[in-house]
Design a protein around this motif. Structure first.
Motif, PDB file in Angstrom:
ATOM      1  N   ARG A 179     -38.305  -4.409 -46.118  1.00  0.00           N
ATOM      2  CA  ARG A 179     -37.597  -3.435 -45.305  1.00  0.00           C
ATOM      3  C   ARG A 179     -36.740  -4.174 -44.282  1.00  0.00           C
ATOM      4  O   ARG A 179     -36.728  -5.405 -44.214  1.00  0.00           O
ATOM      5  CB  ARG A 179     -38.595  -2.516 -44.588  1.00  0.00           C
ATOM      6  CG  ARG A 179     -39.563  -1.805 -45.512  1.00  0.00           C
ATOM      7  CD  ARG A 179     -38.848  -0.842 -46.455  1.00  0.00           C
ATOM      8  NE  ARG A 179     -38.158   0.209 -45.732  1.00  0.00           N
ATOM      9  CZ  ARG A 179     -38.731   1.369 -45.407  1.00  0.00           C
ATOM     10  NH1 ARG A 179     -40.000   1.598 -45.735  1.00  0.00           N
ATOM     11  NH2 ARG A 179     -38.038   2.288 -44.765  1.00  0.00           N
ATOM     12  N   LEU A 180     -36.019  -3.434 -43.458  1.00  0.00           N
ATOM     13  CA  LEU A 180     -35.059  -4.019 -42.521  1.00  0.00           C
ATOM     14  C   LEU A 180     -35.669  -5.085 -41.597  1.00  0.00           C
ATOM     15  O   LEU A 180     -35.161  -6.206 -41.528  1.00  0.00           O
ATOM     16  CB  LEU A 180     -34.394  -2.914 -41.693  1.00  0.00           C
ATOM     17  CG  LEU A 180     -33.411  -3.366 -40.616  1.00  0.00           C
ATOM     18  CD1 LEU A 180     -32.220  -4.059 -41.236  1.00  0.00           C
ATOM     19  CD2 LEU A 180     -32.952  -2.173 -39.789  1.00  0.00           C
ATOM     20  N   PRO A 181     -36.782  -4.821 -40.885  1.00  0.00           N
ATOM     21  CA  PRO A 181     -37.301  -5.839 -39.956  1.00  0.00           C
ATOM     22  C   PRO A 181     -37.731  -7.119 -40.678  1.00  0.00           C
ATOM     23  O   PRO A 181     -37.476  -8.231 -40.207  1.00  0.00           O
ATOM     24  CB  PRO A 181     -38.490  -5.146 -39.279  1.00  0.00           C
ATOM     25  CG  PRO A 181     -38.247  -3.680 -39.473  1.00  0.00           C
ATOM     26  CD  PRO A 181     -37.557  -3.571 -40.794  1.00  0.00           C
ATOM     27  N   GLN A 182     -38.418  -6.961 -41.845  1.00  0.00           N
ATOM     28  CA  GLN A 182     -38.889  -8.127 -42.574  1.00  0.00           C
ATOM     29  C   GLN A 182     -37.735  -8.953 -43.137  1.00  0.00           C
ATOM     30  O   GLN A 182     -37.834 -10.169 -43.293  1.00  0.00           O
ATOM     31  CB  GLN A 182     -39.817  -7.704 -43.720  1.00  0.00           C
ATOM     32  CG  GLN A 182     -41.139  -7.118 -43.283  1.00  0.00           C
ATOM     33  CD  GLN A 182     -41.023  -5.660 -42.876  1.00  0.00           C
ATOM     34  OE1 GLN A 182     -40.038  -4.999 -43.218  1.00  0.00           O
ATOM     35  NE2 GLN A 182     -42.019  -5.148 -42.167  1.00  0.00           N
ATOM     36  N   PHE A 183     -36.605  -8.290 -43.433  1.00  0.00           N
ATOM     37  CA  PHE A 183     -35.442  -9.003 -43.961  1.00  0.00           C
ATOM     38  C   PHE A 183     -34.960 -10.061 -42.981  1.00  0.00           C
ATOM     39  O   PHE A 183     -34.740 -11.219 -43.345  1.00  0.00           O
ATOM     40  CB  PHE A 183     -34.315  -8.006 -44.260  1.00  0.00           C
ATOM     41  CG  PHE A 183     -33.012  -8.664 -44.632  1.00  0.00           C
ATOM     42  CD1 PHE A 183     -32.772  -9.083 -45.929  1.00  0.00           C
ATOM     43  CD2 PHE A 183     -32.026  -8.879 -43.668  1.00  0.00           C
ATOM     44  CE1 PHE A 183     -31.571  -9.706 -46.273  1.00  0.00           C
ATOM     45  CE2 PHE A 183     -30.827  -9.490 -44.001  1.00  0.00           C
ATOM     46  CZ  PHE A 183     -30.601  -9.908 -45.309  1.00  0.00           C
ATOM     47  N   PHE A 184     -34.797  -9.687 -41.716  1.00  0.00           N
ATOM     48  CA  PHE A 184     -34.271 -10.630 -40.740  1.00  0.00           C
ATOM     49  C   PHE A 184     -35.290 -11.714 -40.397  1.00  0.00           C
ATOM     50  O   PHE A 184     -34.931 -12.846 -40.100  1.00  0.00           O
ATOM     51  CB  PHE A 184     -33.817  -9.889 -39.486  1.00  0.00           C
ATOM     52  CG  PHE A 184     -32.583  -9.069 -39.696  1.00  0.00           C
ATOM     53  CD1 PHE A 184     -31.351  -9.679 -39.829  1.00  0.00           C
ATOM     54  CD2 PHE A 184     -32.653  -7.688 -39.801  1.00  0.00           C
ATOM     55  CE1 PHE A 184     -30.209  -8.935 -40.041  1.00  0.00           C
ATOM     56  CE2 PHE A 184     -31.511  -6.936 -40.013  1.00  0.00           C
ATOM     57  CZ  PHE A 184     -30.283  -7.565 -40.137  1.00  0.00           C
TER      58      PHE A 184
ATOM     59  N   GLU B 132     -28.246  -2.097 -48.556  1.00  0.00           N
ATOM     60  CA  GLU B 132     -27.465  -1.063 -47.889  1.00  0.00           C
ATOM     61  C   GLU B 132     -28.311   0.166 -47.592  1.00  0.00           C
ATOM     62  O   GLU B 132     -28.121   0.837 -46.570  1.00  0.00           O
ATOM     63  CB  GLU B 132     -26.255  -0.696 -48.741  1.00  0.00           C
ATOM     64  CG  GLU B 132     -25.204  -1.806 -48.808  1.00  0.00           C
ATOM     65  CD  GLU B 132     -23.983  -1.381 -49.606  1.00  0.00           C
ATOM     66  OE1 GLU B 132     -24.052  -0.314 -50.269  1.00  0.00           O
ATOM     67  OE2 GLU B 132     -22.984  -2.124 -49.583  1.00  0.00           O
ATOM     68  N   GLY B 133     -29.248   0.472 -48.487  1.00  0.00           N
ATOM     69  CA  GLY B 133     -30.152   1.589 -48.234  1.00  0.00           C
ATOM     70  C   GLY B 133     -31.053   1.348 -47.036  1.00  0.00           C
ATOM     71  O   GLY B 133     -31.456   2.296 -46.353  1.00  0.00           O
ATOM     72  N   GLU B 134     -31.357   0.077 -46.752  1.00  0.00           N
ATOM     73  CA  GLU B 134     -32.173  -0.285 -45.595  1.00  0.00           C
ATOM     74  C   GLU B 134     -31.318  -0.471 -44.338  1.00  0.00           C
ATOM     75  O   GLU B 134     -31.854  -0.775 -43.270  1.00  0.00           O
ATOM     76  CB  GLU B 134     -32.948  -1.571 -45.879  1.00  0.00           C
ATOM     77  CG  GLU B 134     -34.022  -1.432 -46.929  1.00  0.00           C
ATOM     78  CD  GLU B 134     -35.136  -0.503 -46.491  1.00  0.00           C
ATOM     79  OE1 GLU B 134     -35.440  -0.480 -45.275  1.00  0.00           O
ATOM     80  OE2 GLU B 134     -35.691   0.222 -47.339  1.00  0.00           O
ATOM     81  N   GLY B 135     -29.998  -0.316 -44.478  1.00  0.00           N
ATOM     82  CA  GLY B 135     -29.114  -0.487 -43.327  1.00  0.00           C
ATOM     83  C   GLY B 135     -28.705  -1.923 -43.069  1.00  0.00           C
ATOM     84  O   GLY B 135     -28.249  -2.256 -41.967  1.00  0.00           O
TER      85      GLY B 135
ATOM     86  N   MET C 266     -24.237  -8.562 -41.021  1.00  0.00           N
ATOM     87  CA  MET C 266     -25.459  -8.801 -40.263  1.00  0.00           C
ATOM     88  C   MET C 266     -26.097 -10.149 -40.570  1.00  0.00           C
ATOM     89  O   MET C 266     -26.849 -10.677 -39.748  1.00  0.00           O
ATOM     90  CB  MET C 266     -26.480  -7.687 -40.548  1.00  0.00           C
ATOM     91  CG  MET C 266     -26.069  -6.323 -40.035  1.00  0.00           C
ATOM     92  SD  MET C 266     -27.330  -5.087 -40.396  1.00  0.00           S
ATOM     93  CE  MET C 266     -26.611  -3.639 -39.614  1.00  0.00           C
ATOM     94  N   TYR C 267     -25.829 -10.698 -41.766  1.00  0.00           N
ATOM     95  CA  TYR C 267     -26.411 -11.998 -42.093  1.00  0.00           C
ATOM     96  C   TYR C 267     -25.358 -13.058 -42.439  1.00  0.00           C
ATOM     97  O   TYR C 267     -25.549 -14.239 -42.158  1.00  0.00           O
ATOM     98  CB  TYR C 267     -27.404 -11.873 -43.248  1.00  0.00           C
ATOM     99  CG  TYR C 267     -26.848 -11.268 -44.518  1.00  0.00           C
ATOM    100  CD1 TYR C 267     -26.250 -12.059 -45.491  1.00  0.00           C
ATOM    101  CD2 TYR C 267     -26.935  -9.908 -44.761  1.00  0.00           C
ATOM    102  CE1 TYR C 267     -25.753 -11.509 -46.660  1.00  0.00           C
ATOM    103  CE2 TYR C 267     -26.441  -9.348 -45.925  1.00  0.00           C
ATOM    104  CZ  TYR C 267     -25.851 -10.147 -46.869  1.00  0.00           C
ATOM    105  OH  TYR C 267     -25.349  -9.593 -48.020  1.00  0.00           O
ATOM    106  N   ALA C 268     -24.238 -12.629 -43.003  1.00  0.00           N
ATOM    107  CA  ALA C 268     -23.238 -13.617 -43.413  1.00  0.00           C
ATOM    108  C   ALA C 268     -22.575 -14.294 -42.217  1.00  0.00           C
ATOM    109  O   ALA C 268     -22.237 -15.482 -42.290  1.00  0.00           O
ATOM    110  CB  ALA C 268     -22.172 -12.956 -44.296  1.00  0.00           C
TER     111      ALA C 268
END
Length: 340
Positions: free
Chosen positions: A159-164, A94-97, A102-104
């Protein structure tokens, strides 16, 4: 190889058109293409059609992929459950937005087909059919929580980009995923919320089935069967698999694909009884080409239909409000206990 690929595309088209016609309230949704494509790897067209029906109706996937507010309710509930199992991971995401939706959404909509290797999907789906017991959303919760347990050390560093990037093809062993999912225990509050929602949705579905049965009895939609129960003769609906010659123009569309039914030939939706009734009405048509009795009857039926739909919407709203109030009450009790 090209011929085999072409045959698969045509079979997929036939199954999706049949499902869109058979599930008139759901029509076509993009995730149905992923489901049907996997099932066609193991079954023929007709068997795939009935397996799709089991997934959508008996295991509740119709509500997961629908365009209603139900998926948002599931996402919110999963976020709260994830906070109980992985509070640090939830806080970090949540801190990374990164929010649950967004994934579920694309994981659940495609039943993990989108993110796992094709040769391992059967393992996950075997567990889904075995463990859902008519409540597929609970199995999706457990599988997703198990995946988060495997990926937690890595996700906490991203971080956000690496997560996706990671979630598009997560490094997860499918056997380990299913084994962990079998050991996941959802909280009592979440189980109660999900099952209360399941009961409320079942009541809404029952009302819709009764309404559709009444429409069929009134002759509005002859030869169509949108009920969740299987036809007595186990026959695929007319103009479904056997007459799927009209191509689907845009399989990426989410809601519009099922609307081709409205422009279909009348022979695909009218039974011999309705045709006979239409011929009999010719005697009562006046010189101007109008049938006063039929026009009046149609107006009455339209008013009655609108009234029934309004009642159904009110009932569904009440059920949704009740579920939200119960969820709020559970949250309030939990907060008060925490304060104590």
């Amino acid at each position: 190889m090209a011929m085999k690929h072409t045959d698969h595309i045509q079979s997929l088209t036939n199954v999706l058109k049949a499902c869109a016609q058979y599930n008139d309230d759901l029509k076509y949704k993009q995730p149905m293409g992923y489901m049907a494509s996997v099932l066609l790897s193991y079954f023929d067209e007709e068997e795939t059609f009935w397996m799709m029906n089991i997934l959508l109706k008996e295991h509740g996937m119709r509500h997961v992929i629908s365009g209603s507010m139900v998926p948002m309710f599931y996402h919110k509930t999963f976020g709260e459950e994830m906070g109980k199992h992985f509070p640090k991971l939830r806080q970090h995401l949540e801190g990374e937005g990164v929010h649950v939706i967004m994934y579920a959404k694309w994981i659940w909509d495609t039943m993990f087909v989108y993110i796992l290797p094709a040769d391992s999907i059967s393992i996950v789906w075997d567990y889904f059919f075995w463990g859902s017991n008519g409540r597929g959303i609970e199995v999706l919760f457990k599988l997703t929580l198990a995946m988060m347990r495997i990926l937690e050390p890595t996700l906490l560093q991203l971080r956000l980009p690496q997560f996706f990037t990671l979630m598009k093809r997560p490094p997860v062993d499918t056997l380990e995923l299913v084994q962990l999912a079998r050991g996941v225990v959802l909280s009592d509050d979440t189980i109660k919320i999900l099952r209360d929602k399941h009961t409320a949705l079942a009541m809404v579905d029952l009302l819709q089935q009764q309404q559709q049965a009444q429409q069929q009895h009134d002759g509005k939609h002859p030869d169509t069967s949108s009920s969740s129960s299987e036809p007595q003769a186990n026959k695929v609906p007319h103009s479904a698999l056997t007459s799927a010659s009209t191509p689907i123009h845009d399989q990426e569309a989410d809601d519009d694909i099922g609307e081709y039914d409205d422009d279909a030939d009348s022979t695909d939706v009218m039974s011999s009884a309705s045709l006979g009734g239409a011929l009999n009405q010719q005697d009562s048509i006046d010189d101007d080409g109008h049938c006063p009795d039929t026009d009046h009857q149609q107006q009455q039926e339209q008013l009655e239909q609108e009234k029934k739909q309004e009642e159904l919407r009110k009932h569904e709203s009440l059920l949704r409000l009740k579920a939200e109030e119960e969820a709020a009450a559970v949250h309030s009790r939990k907060s008060s206990c925490t304060i104590c």
